[in-house]
Each structure stands twice: as structure tokens, then as C-alpha cells.
Scaffold this active site. Structure first.
Site, mmCIF file in Angstrom:
data_model
loop_
_atom_site.group_PDB
_atom_site.id
_atom_site.type_symbol
_atom_site.label_atom_id
_atom_site.label_comp_id
_atom_site.label_asym_id
_atom_site.label_seq_id
_atom_site.Cartn_x
_atom_site.Cartn_y
_atom_site.Cartn_z
ATOM 1 N N TRP A 85 -14.252 -27.011 -20.350
ATOM 2 C CA TRP A 85 -15.215 -25.847 -20.569
ATOM 3 C C TRP A 85 -15.010 -25.350 -22.056
ATOM 4 O O TRP A 85 -15.820 -25.011 -22.636
ATOM 5 C CB TRP A 85 -15.217 -24.576 -19.713
ATOM 6 C CG TRP A 85 -15.849 -24.858 -17.982
ATOM 7 C CD1 TRP A 85 -16.178 -26.088 -17.525
ATOM 8 C CD2 TRP A 85 -16.288 -23.962 -17.340
ATOM 9 N NE1 TRP A 85 -16.612 -25.914 -16.411
ATOM 10 C CE2 TRP A 85 -16.865 -24.590 -16.259
ATOM 11 C CE3 TRP A 85 -16.410 -22.450 -17.561
ATOM 12 C CZ2 TRP A 85 -17.345 -23.859 -15.312
ATOM 13 C CZ3 TRP A 85 -16.932 -21.916 -16.424
ATOM 14 C CH2 TRP A 85 -17.426 -22.630 -15.348
ATOM 15 N N ASP A 135 -5.085 -19.664 -19.395
ATOM 16 C CA ASP A 135 -4.722 -20.015 -18.169
ATOM 17 C C ASP A 135 -3.283 -20.088 -17.886
ATOM 18 O O ASP A 135 -2.546 -19.717 -18.722
ATOM 19 C CB ASP A 135 -5.124 -21.849 -18.348
ATOM 20 C CG ASP A 135 -5.255 -22.270 -16.611
ATOM 21 O OD1 ASP A 135 -6.241 -22.461 -16.276
ATOM 22 O OD2 ASP A 135 -4.112 -22.735 -16.085
ATOM 23 N N ASP A 154 -1.253 -15.089 -16.522
ATOM 24 C CA ASP A 154 -2.015 -15.170 -14.961
ATOM 25 C C ASP A 154 -2.868 -14.075 -15.156
ATOM 26 O O ASP A 154 -2.913 -12.821 -15.285
ATOM 27 C CB ASP A 154 -0.653 -14.668 -14.186
ATOM 28 C CG ASP A 154 -1.287 -14.439 -12.608
ATOM 29 O OD1 ASP A 154 -2.412 -14.186 -12.438
ATOM 30 O OD2 ASP A 154 -0.359 -14.452 -11.830
ATOM 31 N N ASP A 210 -13.469 -20.448 -14.274
ATOM 32 C CA ASP A 210 -13.907 -21.571 -13.383
ATOM 33 C C ASP A 210 -12.554 -21.663 -12.462
ATOM 34 O O ASP A 210 -12.155 -22.729 -12.110
ATOM 35 C CB ASP A 210 -13.941 -22.773 -14.297
ATOM 36 C CG ASP A 210 -14.079 -24.135 -13.344
ATOM 37 O OD1 ASP A 210 -14.720 -24.109 -12.449
ATOM 38 O OD2 ASP A 210 -13.798 -25.264 -14.001
ATOM 39 N N LYS A 233 -16.707 -19.040 -10.563
ATOM 40 C CA LYS A 233 -16.665 -20.008 -9.404
ATOM 41 C C LYS A 233 -16.622 -19.194 -8.138
ATOM 42 O O LYS A 233 -15.575 -18.212 -8.534
ATOM 43 C CB LYS A 233 -15.687 -21.074 -9.782
ATOM 44 C CG LYS A 233 -15.405 -22.015 -8.423
ATOM 45 C CD LYS A 233 -15.078 -23.390 -8.812
ATOM 46 C CE LYS A 233 -13.740 -23.548 -9.208
ATOM 47 N NZ LYS A 233 -13.510 -24.932 -9.690
HETATM 48 N N1 SAM Z 1 -12.614 -25.167 -16.362
HETATM 49 C C1 SAM Z 1 -11.317 -25.870 -16.481
HETATM 50 C C2 SAM Z 1 -11.908 -27.159 -17.350
HETATM 51 O O1 SAM Z 1 -12.901 -27.053 -17.561
HETATM 52 O O2 SAM Z 1 -11.078 -27.805 -17.665
HETATM 53 C C3 SAM Z 1 -10.836 -26.243 -15.043
HETATM 54 C C4 SAM Z 1 -10.300 -25.276 -14.285
HETATM 55 S S1 SAM Z 1 -9.382 -25.712 -12.982
HETATM 56 C C5 SAM Z 1 -10.576 -26.179 -11.722
HETATM 57 C C6 SAM Z 1 -8.800 -24.134 -12.211
HETATM 58 C C7 SAM Z 1 -7.671 -23.572 -13.197
HETATM 59 O O3 SAM Z 1 -7.474 -22.178 -12.813
HETATM 60 C C8 SAM Z 1 -6.463 -24.303 -13.081
HETATM 61 O O4 SAM Z 1 -6.014 -24.898 -14.604
HETATM 62 C C9 SAM Z 1 -5.493 -23.083 -12.744
HETATM 63 O O5 SAM Z 1 -4.130 -23.175 -13.503
HETATM 64 C C10 SAM Z 1 -6.053 -21.799 -13.040
HETATM 65 N N2 SAM Z 1 -5.695 -20.684 -12.389
HETATM 66 C C11 SAM Z 1 -5.734 -20.535 -11.075
HETATM 67 N N3 SAM Z 1 -5.016 -19.199 -10.666
HETATM 68 C C12 SAM Z 1 -5.055 -18.551 -12.032
HETATM 69 C C13 SAM Z 1 -4.560 -17.361 -12.498
HETATM 70 N N4 SAM Z 1 -4.087 -16.432 -11.594
HETATM 71 N N5 SAM Z 1 -4.586 -17.221 -13.826
HETATM 72 C C14 SAM Z 1 -4.807 -18.031 -14.653
HETATM 73 N N6 SAM Z 1 -5.313 -19.205 -14.410
HETATM 74 C C15 SAM Z 1 -5.395 -19.693 -13.122
#
Ligand code: SAM
Length: 296
Positions: A55, A79, A95, A120, A160
Site C-alpha cells: 500500500w 507496522d 504497535d 490494512d 480492513k
Molecule cells: N497493507 C500491507 C501491504 O500492502 O503490504 C499488508 C498488511 S498485512 C495484511 C497486515 C499487517 O498488519 C502485518 O504486517 C502485521 O504486522 C500488521 N499488524 C498487525 N497487528 C498490528 C499492530 N497491533 N500494530 C501494527 N501493525 C500490526
């Protein structure tokens, strides 16, 4: 399973590699933008849960690259995982449910607010729908909390969601802050997946609403209280399919022709959770052809 098996099963995975995207998710944002125009006139964006960064790549390509005044463009990607650098993208590892991450994002924005906050985010799925849906909704609320601090009036929030039975409560919560809340299903998102995207347009927080610098994880209690105390607009929320309906179906397998050349993924994960296992495996040496294994 052969190298090309996933290429056959997942046309968007294959195209992502061919077109240089780090993940097939890029097509979801592109298709959402085709219908909702969320990137038009935008220069300041927060991309939450951004790794591996497709993204952010779309944002960099559509907003930073063509801009004549690159200093005006601010794209902040956040992230839990580290991400490889991208032109025009400021990266923050943290986080999004933690107060300190929210504060770091807020301070990076200063007094010029964001046009768009997108998320996302997805937790590691357990397969237990209720739990997955709950954790997902906590991520959305954390993202919304950050959005209430950094989004300008009239701004857009995209997040999402996992469609589940409690979705109407979430719609009501979001309708407090946004004039229009739609749900989008890009063609590149599999029909078999419960994933969809909330498109919240025209940020208009309630009069006298003051964003709280509380731990975003407990923001939902406050928002829920506001809902019960106020008249909530429960208008129907439109469900919109994004992307060319005649184009590829992400649930179908497509044959690949015999001259097809398999391509490696564009950006390998910088620090995947399985990294330690791979390192340990590399320390296991096959000493003899008789497979005597030396574990360290
Ligand atoms: N939009 C991204 C792309 O286009 O490459 C893909 C995102 S991936 C589906 C979901 C992401 O959410 C993962 O990289 C994960 O580390 C992150 N994530 C999940 N929980 C999170 C949190 N509490 N804080 C930050 N990132 C988080």
C-alpha cells in the site's frame, strides 16, 4: 508443490510479482481508489499496519513520485514488523494499539493534518472467527483513535474489517465520526475471505469532541458509551464491489503458458517470525549421505 503452483492458483499474487508490488494487497488499494477516488488531491497519509509495504508503494507511486513539491508529501507507514525502505515514505516500527505509537504518529504530523488514514491491519488469524473478528475490531478502533488525532475535517479513513455479526455496531461507531460509511469488496480480495474494507468519508467529529490521548485499546468503551448516550444514525451502509467485474476472479485458478517464467517475490520479509527457525535449520548439518544429523 511446484514453484509455480501459487502462481496458477492466485493470479493477483502472480501479477504483483510481475508488476513489482511487494504484496497482492496493492491491487485492493488500487481498486478501492478506482471507485472511491480516495487518493485524489491527497498529500498527507498515514498507512497503518503497512508491512511489507505494497500500500505504501501505491501511495509513493501515486502521490510522491508525480509530485513537483515532494516536501509537501508526507506518507507515514507504521507496522509491528520492520519494512524495507521506500521513496518518500517515513517508517515507524510499533504497535498501533500502544499509546506511544499513537503519540509518535501524532508528533510526526505536527499541525498539518492528514487527508487520509488507511489501515490494512490483520492479526495472525486463529481460525476462531469470533476471536479473529474481535482482535480485528480492536485494531480498527486503535486505527480510528489515531485517525481522530491526525485526520483533518473532511478526511478519509479506510480500514480492513472481517465481516461478522457485530458489524452494525462498528458502522454505528464510525457513523459518529464520518458522514458516509461504505463497505467495499475489491475484486482482488477473495470472495471466500470474510475480509472487506470500510471506506469512511468526510470526517466530521461530533461538536466539542476532543480526541483522547488514552490507550487506544480502551477507546471502544468511550465510543460505545457515546453511542448509547446519543441518537445514532443507522442508515444503510452501501456495499460496493471495486475493480473491473469482467476482470480476473481471485478465487479462480488460471493456467500459465509453457513459456511462463516463475518470478521470486518482490521483497522478502525483512524479519519474519520464522527467521529464527531458518537460522537454526541452517546450523543443522547433514554430515554424511547417510543423513547423520548434527544438531547444535
Ligand atoms: N497493507 C500491507 C501491504 O500492502 O503490504 C499488508 C498488511 S498485512 C495484511 C497486515 C499487517 O498488519 C502485518 O504486517 C502485521 O504486522 C500488521 N499488524 C498487525 N497487528 C498490528 C499492530 N497491533 N500494530 C501494527 N501493525 C500490526
Amino acid at each position: 508443490m511446484g514453484k509455480t503452483s501459487k502462481d496458477k492458483r492466485d493470479i493477483f499474487y502472480r501479477y504483483a510479482k510481475e508488476q513489482g508490488w511487494r504484496a497482492r494487497s496493492a491491487f485492493k488499494l488500487i481498486q478501492i481508489d478506482e471507485v472511491f477516488n480516495i487518493l485524489s488531491g491527497v498529500t498527507r497519509v498515514v498507512d497503518l499496519c503497512a508491512a511489507p509495504g505494497s500500500w505504501s508503494q501505491v501511495l509513493s507511486k501515486k502521490l510522491w513520485e508525480p509530485s513537483e513539491n515532494k516536501d509537501e508529501v508526507k506518507i507515514i507507514a507504521v507496522d509491528l514488523q520492520p519494512m524495507s525502505p521506500l521513496n518518500g515514505v517515513i517508517q515507524l516500527q510499533g504497535d498501533i494499539t500502544k499509546l506511544e505509537t499513537a503519540q509518535a504518529i501524532i508528533s510526526l504530523f505536527g499541525d498539518k493534518k492528514a487527508h487520509l488514514v488507511c489501515s490494512d491491519g490483520a492479526p495472525d488469524v486463529t481460525g476462531l472467527h469470533d476471536i479473529d473478528e474481535y482482535i480485528q475490531s480492536q485494531l480498527i478502533l486503535a486505527a480510528l483513535n489515531i485517525a481522530t488525532h491526525v485526520l483533518m475535517n473532511s478526511g478519509t479513513f479506510v480500514a480492513k474489517i472481517f465481516r461478522g455479526k457485530d458489524i452494525s455496531l462498528l458502522f454505528s461507531q464510525l457513523s459518529i465520526f464520518f458522514e458516509k460509511v461504505s463497505i467495499a469488496k475489491p475484486k482482488s480480495s477473495r470472495n471466500s475471505s470474510i475480509e472487506a474494507f470500510l471506506i469512511c468519508q468526510n470526517y466530521q467529529p461530533p461538536d466539542n469532541y476532543v480526541p483522547q490521548k488514552i490507550n487506544p485499546m480502551i477507546a471502544d468503551l468511550k465510543v460505545i458509551r457515546e453511542i448509547t448516550d446519543s441518537e445514532v444514525n443507522r442508515n444503510n451502509n452501501p456495499f460496493v464491489v471495486c475493480g473491473d467485474l469482467r476482470s480476473y476472479d481471485s478465487d479462480m485458478s488460471y493456467p500459465i503458458d509453457e513459456n511462463y517464467e516463475h518470478k521470486e517475490i518482490v521483497q522478502k520479509p525483512t524479519s519474519p517470525p520464522y527467521k529464527e527457525v531458518l537460522e537454526r535449520l541452517s546450523q543443522i548439518s547433514l554430515k554424511h549421505e547417510g543423513f547423520s544429523i548434527n544438531k547444535q
